[in-house]
Design an enzyme around this catalytic site. Structure first.
Site, short mmCIF file in Angstrom:
data_model
loop_
_atom_site.label_atom_id
_atom_site.label_comp_id
_atom_site.label_asym_id
_atom_site.label_seq_id
_atom_site.Cartn_x
_atom_site.Cartn_y
_atom_site.Cartn_z
N SER A 219 0.84 -1.19 0.00
CA SER A 219 0.00 0.00 0.00
C SER A 219 0.88 1.24 0.00
CB SER A 219 -0.92 0.00 1.21
OG SER A 219 -0.22 0.54 2.32
N LYS A 220 0.21 2.36 -0.08
CA LYS A 220 0.87 3.64 -0.13
C LYS A 220 1.75 3.89 1.11
CE LYS A 220 -0.82 8.25 -1.06
NZ LYS A 220 -1.95 9.07 -1.45
#
Ligand code: GLU
Length: 450
Positions: A219-220
């Protein structure tokens, strides 16, 4: 038919490493085939669409050296595209989308509902012959309660992703859509839209996702997810490109250190691996690749990058003569893993008042080292030619006279000259520092003895 591919990021203010790899694979395929690489900013979501968010993408692609080939000529185009053409922006193509929606409506392929426009999805299964994933059959009508028709223009008049993505791929004559596997679930809709426009869809190649080392989706927030964290951490674009190439593509031999030109030659879509790629969060492979690419840099570029990295860490080299800087940096070639290691490894050349490691200082300031340093100072002063061979001979001469091996002299001398217990080869760094600095640094150390 010549190959036309595109990278179509949405400006989210962030260029994910997975997005960078998608851009890379498209670019590689275009360059491999002598085709065209289009950059298209999917910025229809006005709320998120800022210049800064676009710049993150452009800066990332520029840093990696992934140049795009075409786009409208824009006043503020800043390359590296040929002829200073900017990327395409969907926000500048709204009329085109409107015309296409009118056409669908007039052919009865779309209809209005509650102010929105919905597309009449085909009622039979859609076959996707994906170049990486293989044949996939999607049936959006297999559950009766689900209406397969979908919104293409929202009630506020904004066209949605599926619509503009397909119209642009069509208008831009894209031949191959290479994108992350997370878009496979959209592809049936996209193929149906192509058919509605009476155009054969492009070929699709959905590339497996990049997962964290533990197999979870990256994820980010995961460390290393942002492309621009890599230049900040001292990685070379060459190394990151090489690493990204290996995340999902395999050269099928053991030689993994690859200049990008060689990958361009060998890259092809059938070589894309079908399983998800694991990102090595310990960075062992990337660090190794970075080290290998650092070693292979031309001296001028190595020097330029290292001087910049030193400056960022507060080590200024400007005041020193160029030959001195070059010689100093030369002792770090083949040694630095990352440019960000430069200050710790080479900083002592440029600071007389360097800090000395506490533990090393305690070992240095034992009484017997005082006499040893005095003798070394004398021996160096007597050298006719002050170079690494002379320094080595002088040190060995002092050791022999004291009935010692070289070791008990090498270590204190290194700490006196550099402040550290390890670093560049001692005799070479003595030659680079030169007679005067060596004498001064030994004197400064002698002054610290009680
Ligand atoms: N804007 C979409 C994205 O960033 C593009 C998807 C595609 O490549 O078709 O995910």
């Amino acid at each position: 038919m010549s190959v036309r591919v595109r990278f179509a990021p949405s400006p989210t203010g962030f260029l994910h490493i997975g997005g960078a790899r998608t851009a890379l694979f498209n670019w590689l395929y275009a360059r491999h085939c002598g085709g065209t690489f289009v950059l298209r900013i999917e910025d229809t979501d006005a709320a998120r669409n800022t210049q800064a968010a676009v710049d993150v993408i452009l800066d990332g692609l520029r840093w990696l050296g992934l140049d795009w080939d075409e786009g409208p000529i824009t006043a503020d185009a800043t390359g590296p595209c040929k002829g200073d053409r900017g990327p395409y922006f969907q926000s500048q193509r709204k009329e085109l989308y409107q015309r296409r929606v009118e056409a669908l409506l007039s052919h009865g392929l779309a209809y209005r509902q509650d102010g929105a426009v919905k597309f009449k999805m085909m009622r039979e299964p859609v076959v996707i012959d994906d170049l990486v994933v293989g044949r996939v059959v999607r049936n959006l009508t297999d559950r009766e309660e689900v209406d397969p028709d979908f919104v293409i223009v929202r009630s506020d008049g904004e066209p949605v992703f599926h619509l503009v993505n397909v119209i642009d791929d069509l208008e831009m004559s894209i031949t191959h859509v290479i994108r992350g596997e997370d878009h496979l679930s959209n592809t049936a809709k996209h193929i149906a839209l192509f058919r509605a426009f009476g155009v054969e869809p492009p070929k699709y190649a959905h590339i497996p996702l990049i997962l964290n080392g533990d197999g979870s989706k990256m994820s980010k927030r995961d460390q290393g997810a942002s492309l621009m964290s890599y230049p900040q951490e001292g990685y070379l674009p060459e190394a990151l490109l090489n690493y990204l190439c290996l995340l999902g593509w395999s050269p099928k031999d053991n030689n993994e250190v690859l200049p990008i030109a060689e990958v361009v030659e060998r890259f092809d879509l059938p070589n894309i691996l079908r399983h998800n790629a694991r990102f090595d969060s310990k960075r062992e492979k990337l660090d190794w690749l970075n080290f290998e690419h650092m070693r292979r840099l031309e001296s001028d570029r190595f020097n330029e990058l290292v001087v910049h990295a030193l400056g960022k860490s507060g080590v200024e080299t400007d005041a020193f003569p160029l030959p001195y800087v070059k010689a100093a940096l030369g002792t770090g070639k083949d040694k630095l893993k990352k440019t960000s290691d430069a200050a710790a490894y080479l900083g002592f050349y440029f600071k007389d008042a360097f800090e000395t490691d506490e533990a090393e200082l305690a070992k240095l300031l034992v009484p017997e080292n005082k006499d040893r340093l005095i003798k070394l100072r004398e021996a160096f002063a007597g050298l006719a030619t002050f170079d690494s061979a002379g320094a080595e001979a002088a040190l060995k001469g002092v050791a022999a006279a004291l009935g010692l091996k070289a070791g008990p002299l090498v270590h204190p001398l290194r700490v006196a000259l550099t402040g550290k217990g390890s670093g560049p080869s001692l005799y070479h760094l003595i030659e680079v520092l030169g007679r005067e600095r060596v004498a001064n640094r030994i004197d400064a150390t002698l002054a610290r003895f009680q």
